[in-house]
Write an enzyme that holds these catalytic residues in place. Structure first.
Site, PDB file in Angstrom:
ATOM      1  N   ARG A  30      29.458  48.230  42.186  1.00 26.74           N
ATOM      2  CA  ARG A  30      28.893  47.258  43.142  1.00 26.74           C
ATOM      3  C   ARG A  30      27.541  46.757  42.619  1.00 26.74           C
ATOM      4  O   ARG A  30      26.505  46.951  43.239  1.00 26.74           O
ATOM      5  CB  ARG A  30      28.715  47.897  44.520  1.00 26.74           C
ATOM      6  CG  ARG A  30      29.942  48.563  45.126  1.00 26.74           C
ATOM      7  CD  ARG A  30      31.122  47.702  45.313  1.00 26.74           C
ATOM      8  NE  ARG A  30      31.243  46.946  46.532  1.00 26.74           N
ATOM      9  CZ  ARG A  30      31.571  47.409  47.722  1.00 26.74           C
ATOM     10  NH1 ARG A  30      31.753  48.691  47.919  1.00 26.74           N
ATOM     11  NH2 ARG A  30      31.739  46.601  48.744  1.00 26.74           N
ATOM     12  N   GLN A  52      29.426  41.187  41.435  1.00 27.39           N
ATOM     13  CA  GLN A  52      29.651  40.732  42.806  1.00 27.39           C
ATOM     14  C   GLN A  52      30.836  39.754  42.925  1.00 27.39           C
ATOM     15  O   GLN A  52      31.606  39.825  43.863  1.00 27.39           O
ATOM     16  CB  GLN A  52      28.392  40.048  43.324  1.00 27.39           C
ATOM     17  CG  GLN A  52      27.890  40.690  44.582  1.00 27.39           C
ATOM     18  CD  GLN A  52      26.461  40.309  44.903  1.00 27.39           C
ATOM     19  OE1 GLN A  52      25.868  39.461  44.251  1.00 27.39           O
ATOM     20  NE2 GLN A  52      25.919  40.936  45.911  1.00 27.39           N
ATOM     21  N   ASP A  86      34.261  41.451  43.312  1.00 30.76           N
ATOM     22  CA  ASP A  86      34.298  42.541  44.277  1.00 30.76           C
ATOM     23  C   ASP A  86      35.376  42.338  45.346  1.00 30.76           C
ATOM     24  O   ASP A  86      35.135  41.765  46.411  1.00 30.76           O
ATOM     25  CB  ASP A  86      32.903  42.658  44.904  1.00 30.76           C
ATOM     26  CG  ASP A  86      32.742  43.895  45.755  1.00 30.76           C
ATOM     27  OD1 ASP A  86      33.741  44.589  45.975  1.00 30.76           O
ATOM     28  OD2 ASP A  86      31.622  44.151  46.197  1.00 30.76           O
ATOM     29  N   SER A 128      34.633  43.838  48.904  1.00 30.11           N
ATOM     30  CA  SER A 128      33.836  43.008  49.818  1.00 30.11           C
ATOM     31  C   SER A 128      34.684  41.877  50.400  1.00 30.11           C
ATOM     32  O   SER A 128      34.614  41.596  51.594  1.00 30.11           O
ATOM     33  CB  SER A 128      32.632  42.400  49.094  1.00 30.11           C
ATOM     34  OG  SER A 128      31.706  43.405  48.810  1.00 30.11           O
ATOM     35  N   TYR A 136      26.321  53.653  48.438  1.00 24.82           N
ATOM     36  CA  TYR A 136      27.298  54.161  49.399  1.00 24.82           C
ATOM     37  C   TYR A 136      26.688  55.279  50.238  1.00 24.82           C
ATOM     38  O   TYR A 136      25.694  55.889  49.863  1.00 24.82           O
ATOM     39  CB  TYR A 136      28.524  54.714  48.660  1.00 24.82           C
ATOM     40  CG  TYR A 136      29.431  53.645  48.112  1.00 24.82           C
ATOM     41  CD1 TYR A 136      30.186  52.855  48.964  1.00 24.82           C
ATOM     42  CD2 TYR A 136      29.545  53.439  46.745  1.00 24.82           C
ATOM     43  CE1 TYR A 136      31.039  51.882  48.464  1.00 24.82           C
ATOM     44  CE2 TYR A 136      30.389  52.465  46.232  1.00 24.82           C
ATOM     45  CZ  TYR A 136      31.140  51.696  47.104  1.00 24.82           C
ATOM     46  OH  TYR A 136      31.983  50.733  46.621  1.00 24.82           O
TER      47      TYR A 136
HETATM   48  P1  NAD Z   1      32.182  51.507  52.888  1.00 27.98           P
HETATM   49  O1  NAD Z   1      33.424  50.764  53.214  1.00 27.98           O
HETATM   50  O2  NAD Z   1      32.215  52.568  51.854  1.00 27.98           O
HETATM   51  O3  NAD Z   1      31.627  52.173  54.259  1.00 27.98           O
HETATM   52  C1  NAD Z   1      31.373  51.357  55.392  1.00 27.98           C
HETATM   53  C2  NAD Z   1      30.072  51.769  56.023  1.00 27.98           C
HETATM   54  O4  NAD Z   1      30.194  53.042  56.634  1.00 27.98           O
HETATM   55  C3  NAD Z   1      28.895  51.885  55.030  1.00 27.98           C
HETATM   56  O5  NAD Z   1      27.864  51.005  55.425  1.00 27.98           O
HETATM   57  C4  NAD Z   1      28.494  53.355  55.153  1.00 27.98           C
HETATM   58  O6  NAD Z   1      27.102  53.549  55.009  1.00 27.98           O
HETATM   59  C5  NAD Z   1      28.948  53.685  56.557  1.00 27.98           C
HETATM   60  N1  NAD Z   1      29.081  55.118  56.845  1.00 27.98           N
HETATM   61  C6  NAD Z   1      29.548  56.116  56.041  1.00 27.98           C
HETATM   62  N2  NAD Z   1      29.465  57.302  56.678  1.00 27.98           N
HETATM   63  C7  NAD Z   1      28.966  57.053  57.912  1.00 27.98           C
HETATM   64  C8  NAD Z   1      28.670  57.884  59.033  1.00 27.98           C
HETATM   65  N3  NAD Z   1      28.831  59.213  59.011  1.00 27.98           N
HETATM   66  N4  NAD Z   1      28.172  57.298  60.138  1.00 27.98           N
HETATM   67  C9  NAD Z   1      27.962  55.955  60.177  1.00 27.98           C
HETATM   68  N5  NAD Z   1      28.218  55.130  59.165  1.00 27.98           N
HETATM   69  C10 NAD Z   1      28.715  55.665  58.032  1.00 27.98           C
HETATM   70  O7  NAD Z   1      30.989  50.503  52.575  1.00 27.98           O
HETATM   71  P2  NAD Z   1      30.997  49.031  51.971  1.00 27.98           P
HETATM   72  O8  NAD Z   1      31.142  48.048  53.049  1.00 27.98           O
HETATM   73  O9  NAD Z   1      31.974  48.988  50.876  1.00 27.98           O
HETATM   74  O10 NAD Z   1      29.528  48.939  51.385  1.00 27.98           O
HETATM   75  C11 NAD Z   1      28.935  50.056  50.729  1.00 27.98           C
HETATM   76  C12 NAD Z   1      27.627  49.678  50.111  1.00 27.98           C
HETATM   77  O11 NAD Z   1      27.806  48.810  49.011  1.00 27.98           O
HETATM   78  C13 NAD Z   1      26.661  48.978  51.028  1.00 27.98           C
HETATM   79  O12 NAD Z   1      25.374  49.444  50.712  1.00 27.98           O
HETATM   80  C14 NAD Z   1      26.758  47.551  50.639  1.00 27.98           C
HETATM   81  O13 NAD Z   1      25.592  46.817  50.966  1.00 27.98           O
HETATM   82  C15 NAD Z   1      26.930  47.714  49.152  1.00 27.98           C
HETATM   83  N6  NAD Z   1      27.545  46.552  48.528  1.00 27.98           N
HETATM   84  C16 NAD Z   1      27.023  46.070  47.360  1.00 27.98           C
HETATM   85  C17 NAD Z   1      27.598  44.979  46.745  1.00 27.98           C
HETATM   86  C18 NAD Z   1      27.081  44.433  45.479  1.00 27.98           C
HETATM   87  O14 NAD Z   1      25.903  44.523  45.201  1.00 27.98           O
HETATM   88  N7  NAD Z   1      27.950  43.887  44.649  1.00 27.98           N
HETATM   89  C19 NAD Z   1      28.707  44.379  47.313  1.00 27.98           C
HETATM   90  C20 NAD Z   1      29.226  44.899  48.494  1.00 27.98           C
HETATM   91  C21 NAD Z   1      28.645  46.007  49.081  1.00 27.98           C
END
Ligand code: NAD
Length: 373
Positions: free
Chosen positions: A118, A123, A126, A129, A224
């Site tokens: 990520r 991006q 991805d 996302s 994450y």
């Molecule tokens: P994910 O699908 O792995 O998880 C969804 C959400 O659940 C996350 O925000 C996580 O923090 C939350 N979570 C996990 N355990 C939890 C708990 N016990 N209680 C409450 N919430 C909990 O996450 P995602 O949507 O794939 O995104 C993960 C990370 O990657 C984020 O920081 C996002 O901003 C980042 N991201 C970066 C890029 C990039 O730079 N290319 C793109 C997409 C996402």
């Protein structure tokens, strides 16, 4: 190199590429593009549309036996794919170790797009996302359809109707999209996440952030979430119980890569919720955030409807496929050189997304999962 696009098996409705993507694939250097007959049926794209765009219609057997690069959203069985082919798919390798071993022993090279790091550079590739955007949006629409109440506040001659209260558990990509969709429909929205960084994002969308002090934030986890301490989990359960009791809709999106989803809604919390409330659990395939979630099923407990569905992206198949195909084109631009796949493991995108090559497991996170350090 021949690229083969497989038709997904029912109930999946997406397809890896739409006719509009074929030209870009030719420009990347694929000599021939084959697509399985009727692959675009569920996205309203006929075989003729693909032919006009420059693809050739083939049978599933022809593609599995003879294509050099094979794309499919869900991986086909390893023993059906010709040895030496490269499969580009989305296979959750951290949760499917047996399948990884079977692909490696069958001599198939595999890239899994859900393992692309990520990073800012990656991006545009991805798929997680993109698909989470579809799922978060659709989760709200589905909950609005199921809820026996309005989402917005209405002031009518027949009195004032209070807005629906929506609680989002996990404010990652799906959660944030669910917040903005629920806000657009006029609901009052609260969200909860363990990552400190999520607070600002939630508030910028106009939702209230529910905070539990003392979360473990691990900088080495690549953005994450990580597993939380027992003390934190207890505090979290109490607070969620309190907020759930006041909510009409809960959208569960909390996940931890490679692990079971955190259990956030205990069975006794459901007894405190109002009958008619709706829970949509997008984490259902990894166990769910609610104790009563059943994957791919709808259950009703104490009058609360719990819908376990981790594949809502498939219910918006045209636009989900449009995004998936575009992500995949950007990935191919990174890994294809002079018409061939370049297995350059100095490139971190290639290293982390390549699951198996020449009979061995490549992705460091998958190796670590199989033999924990
Ligand atoms: P994910 O699908 O792995 O998880 C969804 C959400 O659940 C996350 O925000 C996580 O923090 C939350 N979570 C996990 N355990 C939890 C708990 N016990 N209680 C409450 N919430 C909990 O996450 P995602 O949507 O794939 O995104 C993960 C990370 O990657 C984020 O920081 C996002 O901003 C980042 N991201 C970066 C890029 C990039 O730079 N290319 C793109 C997409 C996402």
């Amino acid at each position: 190199m021949i690229l083969g696009i497989l038709k997904e098996l029912s109930p999946e409705k997406r397809v890896s590429f739409l006719p509009e993507h074929i030209n870009a694939l030719q420009n990347i250097g694929f000599e021939q593009i084959w697509i399985e007959e009727n692959a675009g049926e569920s996205v309203f794209q006929s075989d003729d549309n693909y032919k006009v765009a420059g693809a050739q219609i083939k049978t599933r057997g022809e593609i599995l036996n003879s294509a050099n690069a094979i794309v499919s959203i869900h991986p086909p069985s390893a023993d059906l794919i010709n040895k030496g082919a490269t499969l580009i798919t989305q296979m959750n390798p951290l949760g499917n170790v047996d399948q990884v071993n079977s692909l490696a022993s069958n001599g198939i090279s595999v890239f899994s797009l859900d393992m692309v790091p990520r990073t800012t550079k990656a991006q545009a590739m991805d798929v997680l996302s993109s698909m989470a955007t579809s799922a978060g949006y659709k989760a709200i629409l589905k909950s609005a359809q199921e809820l026996p109440k309005f989402f917005p506040m209405f002031m009518t001659a027949a009195g004032t109707i209070a807005p629906a209260k929506v609680l989002i558990l996990g404010a990652g990509v799906a959660g944030l999209q669910a917040i903005s969709t629920a806000k657009r429909l006029g609901a009052v929205v609260e969200a909860f996440d363990v990552r400190a960084a999520a607070k600002e994002e939630v508030m910028s969308l106009g939702a209230k952030f529910v905070e539990v002090e003392g979360a473990t934030d691990d900088k080495s986890a690549g953005g994450y979430a990580v597993e939380q301490t027992e003390e934190y989990q207890k505090k979290q359960a109490e607070l969620i119980q309190e907020h759930a009791a006041k909510s009409d809709v809960i959208i569960c999106t909390a996940q931890i890569p490679g692990r079971s989803a955190p259990l956030l809604i205990q069975e006794n919390t459901l007894n405190n919720m109002r009958p008619g409330s709706v829970i949509i659990d997008l984490a259902a395939s990894t166990g769910g955030n609610c104790a009563c979630t059943k994957n791919n099923e709808t259950v009703v407990v104490n009058g609360v409807k719990i819908i376990g569905d981790s594949n809502l992206a498939s219910t918006i198949p045209s636009d989900s496929s449009k995004m998936y195909g575009k992500n995949l084109i950007n990935f191919f631009k990174e890994v294809i050189e002079d018409g061939k796949i370049n297995f350059d493991f100095e490139n971190e995108i290639t290293l982390h997304s390549c699951i198996t090559h020449e009979g061995k497991i490549v992705s460091p996170r998958v190796i670590n999962k199989i033999t924990p350090q």
